[in-house]
Write a protein that holds these residues in place. Structure first.
Motif: not given
Length: 410
Positions: A209-215, A252-254, A339-349
């Protein structure tokens, strides 16, 4: 392409290219999606694994003609792998070894090629299949001629890369099979009418699976959402098994982060492995049988899939599915993962390395109970138990394993 293609012919095709299926009419449909000429002179980030993956000396013997690259440490690409299976302390061996998956990430100034191959089952043949498939597609796409003037042309070359990977796996993988997912991130020309400026082209065959996370928005979006359609693998030699990938496009954005996950990771983000109740799942969609994407988007704070942004990203002239309907039909499980992946990413740096570490640590922790139960089963003196007691103990361990959350995998 038949599996009897000679070795010299295979590498001639890989290096010189296949006649691709790009059609002239695609040019008229996607004139606004012109791509920059790829700048392949300087590799700004490179990673492969596990155990150096495509960059290792041992791999050169398996793939015959390696990429000839080495790791380039940077803050733009990261990769990692871990086994979630238990260790048998009696034999000092781990179930499922060796890890049969391969990942590779190569980043240039205006182009990135990302690849994950998940070897089917375990063993050296599965590992060889994932290495051969990854090496073939990366070698094929790392040619400026394979990134065309238009997004649809580049996607067509991706299809050609999969054809060659199927031939190479059948020839060199000793009967092993693998799934394969390849992402090419390309930059659009400045005069393009496409606002984000970048395009993700993804070819997926199997269960990666592929996901995109927007900063910018802190929103996570699942790119490969037609999960019920993703059947198939390379190397089966079975004409009934699909070897043609599903093609996805995504804007995608930069500063966006593209995340590719084998099922060893994304299965531990799923409602099934975490035993999420239907009541809790309704929080991630409407309570009707067919939740609308707009309600899902409003809850998660991401753009609607029918917005102008996503319409610009879609193109139907190449083989594809009714992907929007697929996403709506699977809206709740998808929303839960996002939602869960966003939570994990936001808990990282927020760096690619910290996101990688956070996801792997999460998988290790969520499966710890299941792993400990299975490890304890290896310490039971089964020979000393009566048939009745052994049956009862076995059932007790099976029930405990089933109730424990998570999925053990690589």
């Amino acid at each position: 392409l038949g599996s009897d293609v000679g070795e010299l012919s295979i590498w001639t095709l890989i290096d010189q290219g296949l006649p691709h299926v790009y059609k002239a009419e695609d040019r008229h449909i996607h004139t606004s999606l012109r791509l920059e000429k790829p700048q392949l002179q300087t590799l700004i980030g490179a990673v492969s694994g596990p155990d150096d993956g495509l960059f290792s000396k041992e791999t050169e013997r398996i793939v015959r003609r390696p990429l000839g690259l080495r790791e380039v440490v940077s803050n733009v690409v990261a990769g990692g792998s871990v086994s979630l299976f238990e260790v048998n302390e009696t034999t000092n061996t781990r179930t499922g070894d060796p890890i049969a998956d391969t990942y590779c990430g190569l980043a240039y100034a205006n182009l990135s090629v990302l690849c994950v191959a998940d070897g089917v089952q375990w063993g050296d043949s599965a590992k060889a299949a994932s290495l051969v498939a990854s090496n073939t597609v990366c070698r094929y796409m790392l040619n400026a001629k394979r990134v065309g003037l238009f997004a649809s042309e580049t996607a067509s070359h991706l299809l050609s890369a999969f054809k060659l990977a199927a031939v190479a796996v059948n020839k060199y993988a000793n009967g092993g099979c693998t799934t394969l997912c390849v992402c090419v991130v390309v930059k659009l020309t400045e005069n393009s009418s496409f606002d984000p400026g970048w395009m993700l082209l993804c070819a997926n065959l199997g269960d990666v699976k592929v996901f995109s996370w927007s900063r910018r928005t802190n929103a996570t979006r699942e790119v490969t959402f037609a999960e019920h359609e993703l059947q198939g693998q390379l190397g089966t030699r079975d004409s009934r098994v699909c070897e043609v990938p599903t093609i996805y496009t995504f804007p995608c954005e930069a500063d966006d982060v593209i995340i590719m996950l084998s099922d060893g990771v994304h299965a531990n983000l799923s409602v099934e492995s975490l035993s999420v109740s239907n009541h809790k799942l309704r929080l991630f969609g409407q309570t009707s049988d067919e939740p609308t994407q707009s309600s899902l988007s409003s809850q998660l704070g991401v753009p609607d899939s029918d917005s102008k942004l996503h319409k610009s990203a879609s193109w139907g002239s190449l083989p594809s599915l009714s992907l929007q309907s697929a996403r709506v039909n699977h809206a709740r499980p998808i929303a839960f993962r996002e939602h869960l992946l966003s939570d994990l990413i936001l808990s990282s740096e927020g760096t690619v390395h910290s996101i990688r570490d956070t996801l792997l640590e999460y998988c290790v922790e969520i499966t710890r109970r299941k792993r400990d139960i299975l490890a304890s089963s290896h310490l039971v003196d089964w020979k000393s138990l009566s048939a009745h007691d052994a049956k009862a103990k076995s059932k007790q361990l099976r029930d405990a394993t089933k109730e424990a959350p998570g999925k053990l995998d690589h």
